[in-house]
Design an enzyme around this catalytic site. Structure first.
Site, PDB file in Angstrom:
ATOM      1  N   ASP A 296       0.864  -1.187   0.000  1.00 34.40           N
ATOM      2  CA  ASP A 296       0.000   0.000   0.000  1.00 34.40           C
ATOM      3  C   ASP A 296       0.892   1.226   0.000  1.00 34.40           C
ATOM      4  O   ASP A 296       1.975   1.212   0.597  1.00 34.40           O
ATOM      5  CB  ASP A 296      -0.909   0.004   1.230  1.00 34.40           C
ATOM      6  CG  ASP A 296      -2.007  -1.044   1.160  1.00 34.40           C
ATOM      7  OD1 ASP A 296      -2.344  -1.489   0.047  1.00 34.40           O
ATOM      8  OD2 ASP A 296      -2.546  -1.405   2.219  1.00 34.40           O
TER       9      ASP A 296
ATOM     10  N   ASP B 293      -7.384  -0.915  -4.098  1.00 37.50           N
ATOM     11  CA  ASP B 293      -8.353  -0.518  -3.069  1.00 37.50           C
ATOM     12  C   ASP B 293      -9.278   0.588  -3.571  1.00 37.50           C
ATOM     13  O   ASP B 293     -10.455   0.628  -3.221  1.00 37.50           O
ATOM     14  CB  ASP B 293      -7.630  -0.038  -1.807  1.00 37.50           C
ATOM     15  CG  ASP B 293      -6.832  -1.132  -1.127  1.00 37.50           C
ATOM     16  OD1 ASP B 293      -7.213  -2.309  -1.255  1.00 37.50           O
ATOM     17  OD2 ASP B 293      -5.832  -0.808  -0.459  1.00 37.50           O
TER      18      ASP B 293
END
Length: 176
Positions: free
Chosen positions: A129, A147
């Protein structure tokens, strides 16, 4: 000359092909963004970039689900979570074959993002991430491109359900 059944079958195939292309494109966009940042880190570049006063690129490894929730070390819980995500992906694929209309596009967005993160869970045992949104010292969860597509797909599905139910209520009220 195609008969009616063959035309319908051909249309369904083209429709599924379009959704498959959406899934693959989202997967590729997600992979390219992650590979780029991982290559930067591998070559010694610090992946802690300040883009805007509210946006940083900061690489972290997520062993949980979306936005780092339920992060754990790779153990039985991690593998159980990965298995549950695989089952959810299978359910979404079945929905993709059975739904009609705009919902299929949102399911495709969710699947594209989910496959990107699922690949990372299998290959790296964690998901990279890197998008860090913040206001001052308040930082939101760090997330990635996959995401973003998963979140947009889910929000759009919820909105479609809300508007669809409201339209059905109005239609039923007019017919009474």
């Amino acid at each position: 000359m195609l008969c009616k059944g063959e035309k319908l079958s051909n249309i369904k195939f083209k429709n599924l092909l379009n959704h498959f292309i959406i899934i693959i494109l989202i997967f590729i966009i997600d992979r390219i963004s992650k590979i780029y940042l991982l290559n930067l880190q591998e070559n010694g570049t610090d992946v802690d970039l300040y883009i805007f006063p509210f946006l940083n690129i900061f690489l972290v490894w997520n062993t949980g689900i979306g936005f780092g929730l339920f992060s754990t070390d790779p153990n039985i819980f991690y593998h159980l979570l990965t298995f549950i995500i695989a089952i959810i992906n299978l359910v979404l694929i079945i929905l993709l074959f059975n739904l009609n209309g705009i919902r299929k596009y949102f399911i495709s967005m969710i699947l594209g993002g989910s496959f990107g993160n699922f690949f990372d869970r299998i290959y790296y045992f964690a998901v990279p991430d890197f998008v860090d949104l913040h206001i001052g010292n308040f930082h939101w969860f760090i997330f990635n491109i996959a995401d973003i597509f998963i979140t947009i797909g889910i929000i759009c599905l919820i909105l479609v359900e809300i508007f669809d139910k409201n339209m059905n209520k109005e239609h039923n009220a007019k017919n009474i």
